[in-house]
Design an enzyme around this catalytic site. Sequence first.
Site, mmCIF file in Angstrom:
data_model
loop_
_atom_site.group_PDB
_atom_site.id
_atom_site.type_symbol
_atom_site.label_atom_id
_atom_site.label_comp_id
_atom_site.label_asym_id
_atom_site.label_seq_id
_atom_site.Cartn_x
_atom_site.Cartn_y
_atom_site.Cartn_z
ATOM 1 N N SER A 1 -3.335 -13.340 5.077
ATOM 2 C CA SER A 1 -3.960 -12.326 5.936
ATOM 3 C C SER A 1 -4.121 -10.976 5.244
ATOM 4 O O SER A 1 -4.487 -10.009 5.885
ATOM 5 C CB SER A 1 -3.136 -12.143 7.210
ATOM 6 O OG SER A 1 -1.851 -11.651 6.905
ATOM 7 N N LYS B 1 -0.123 -8.115 15.513
ATOM 8 C CA LYS B 1 -0.564 -7.155 14.497
ATOM 9 C C LYS B 1 -1.154 -5.903 15.142
ATOM 10 O O LYS B 1 -0.879 -4.776 14.704
ATOM 11 C CB LYS B 1 -1.592 -7.812 13.575
ATOM 12 C CG LYS B 1 -1.015 -8.926 12.701
ATOM 13 C CD LYS B 1 -2.109 -9.609 11.912
ATOM 14 C CE LYS B 1 -1.540 -10.719 11.042
ATOM 15 N NZ LYS B 1 -2.575 -11.454 10.307
#
Length: 794
Positions: free
Chosen positions: A701, A744
């Site tokens: 990511s 996140k």
Amino acid sequence: MGSAETQVDITAEQEKTADCRLPLLPLRDVVLFPYMVLPVAVGRERSIKALETAAAGDRRIFLATQKNPQVEDPDTDDVFAAGTVGEIVQVFKLPDGSVKTFVQGLWRARVINVNTEAKDFITVDVEPIKKDPDIITPETEALMRQARQAFSQYVQLNGRLPSETANLALGIEEPDKLADVICANLPLKVKEKQQLLEMPVSAERLENLLAVLLREIELLNLEKKIQARVRGQIEKSQKEYVLNEQMKAIQKELRTRDDHAKEMEELKAKIKKAAMSEEADQAAMKELGRLEKMAPYSPEATVARSYLDWMLSLPWSVASEDQLDLDKAEETLDADHHSMKKPKERILEYLAVCALKKDMRGPILCLVGPPGVGKTSLARSIAKALNRNFARITLGGVRDESEIRGHRRTYIGALPGRIIQQMRRAKTKNPVILLDEIDKMGSDWRGDPAAALLEVLDPEQNKNFVDHYLDVGFDLSSVFFIATANTTHTIPVTLLDRLEMIDISGYTLMEKTEIAKKYLVPKQVKEHGVEDRAEVKFSDKALASLIESFTRESGVRQLDREIASVVRKIAKEIAHGGVKGPAKADKGVYDVATAKDVEGYLGVPKFKKEATAPNDVGVATGLAWTQHGGEMLSIEVAKVPGKGELKLTGQLGSTMQESAHAAFTYVKSASKKFKLDLEDLKKYDLHLHVPEGAIPKDGPSAGVAMAVALASLLMDKAPKAKLAMTGEITLKGRVLPVGGIREKLIAAHREGMDLVLVPAANKRDLDELPDEVKKTLKVATVAQMDDVLKAAFR
């Protein structure tokens, strides 16, 4: 001194070339014969010096036996004149100053003169004892044959000598050697052995040796007769003892027969009442039949009785009545848990289907989320809403398949597996069973417990689950199984296929504050005995300070501990008669109102909240997912003289290293967009570093953030100040979707970011964001690196 006899070969040439003057070593209670090795423990000073002198020379020494073993310092008159010349094989010095040696007998000899010159030890002149000529007469041959036969018979009767000793004697053709070997292996008195050693004539030696052998054989036969007679007497006594014990047992059985029979009838009635399955009923009755034939207190009876106790204690037909009232279930879930909109909705859907079908069979729910978000308590609430009993099985660290399937009854201390044990504790056949930490199971040589769980969790198979201990099928189809896990990566694919995942994400600051006010503070006040003595209040500011300065987690477990710590200190103040502390105490009300009050109770903040540093040239902020929730990930790139290579540091895993190289390749391939001179780039190395290098980092990511950091350095432009991003990158600049978007974005909101870039394919995940995050955080979706660069740079 001890003896160990071993046969060795001695040539006549060795005997002829012997040195006649040798040191004398007196022996106690043992006679050394040729062709044997004798271990000798030497402690007398004269003997030690004699031994050392011989060892330093040709290693030969004369060994003669003492006439009286009690004499401590023997002279030549105290030992026999005939002895054996030996060769020192090994010498060992012991810690107490004594010496242990191994001496090999060479040939028989007698003393002809005593040397009076040596003072430290005795030396003597010796000559070999004369032997018969090598010609063997028929009489000698006959004596040798009889001696061999008698010695073989003696070895067989003795039982302590190896058969190889008799075989060795059978192969000896020399009369003197045969006599020496046989004498060395007979347990004779010292005087008898000395006489056999001194005889010079072979025929006479063999005749005397044969007489000794026949006497020893007769003695051994007599010993065996005595042993047989004594054994018969012992067996008779033992038989009488056994019969007496049996008589006592019969008398005791007659006295307790009625109680035992009554107990068997009670067990039979319980088996019928238990309403077991046909297979289980037959197995229980068979075990009961075996138990009736056993002695009540025998070990086998204990095993059989334990098995029947387990069979009777299981809920074969006992079930709790389901309470499938969706309104009440929703009310229960809302009362016990704040937020969790999606998990609650999925659970209510599941219960609605069960209410319509009147059947609880279906997919197994698995609650997945970071520690401390309330997975276990949510499972308890489900059991409460259904009016079912609750049981919990902790699977963390389980590596043995027997923990699930149980042990076979052939093993000592065998028990059923954890599934059957929890069914016994639940007391109903349809409880809610929580399989906690299903992602932390392992496997080794004892089996794979995850594979054993497949039968437990498969609705098509668990109707007849067979535990190794019970060895009969048990119906688990009515059990409502709920699993919990922190992550799905470590769950085997075959097991994952049986589970329906319900993600439980971390909480925002506002959600944690509400949870603390509604649940945690009242619980801790009650548990610490403060509820009846005073009222404790926490303001929103105080709770916010507690959450941001003393905890860093997705859940509320550490927050619960910190609140408990504050309440304990307030309890201490109350116990001391109302001593005033940091909180504003007024008429039994303790008001923890400010961050200063919190610090007064807990001390210096564990985590200092600092303003997020603005992105700079060569610096970009990424977002990462961990088992504890979302985290910010700062990525730095610097340019140093080199050869155009990319260096990586910061404990990056293989996946992040691949992402970094992919980002570097993309930036070079798009050099025209960035107006880069690739030839000039060959003069420098780019060093990409992710701070906190001691912490391992991995995951797909960070590719977008790495590409932005590299482009920023090479273009000498800084990204927007409060910008964070997540997503993976391809060599052609496509942005790929990633997981953990909710966690996140909550982390970005917590750290004060203004804008977050997420992959366009993750747009559907934005619906799960809490309202407070949506209001303050701008989220932009990107599909190509061109979109990223436009959004990242002014």
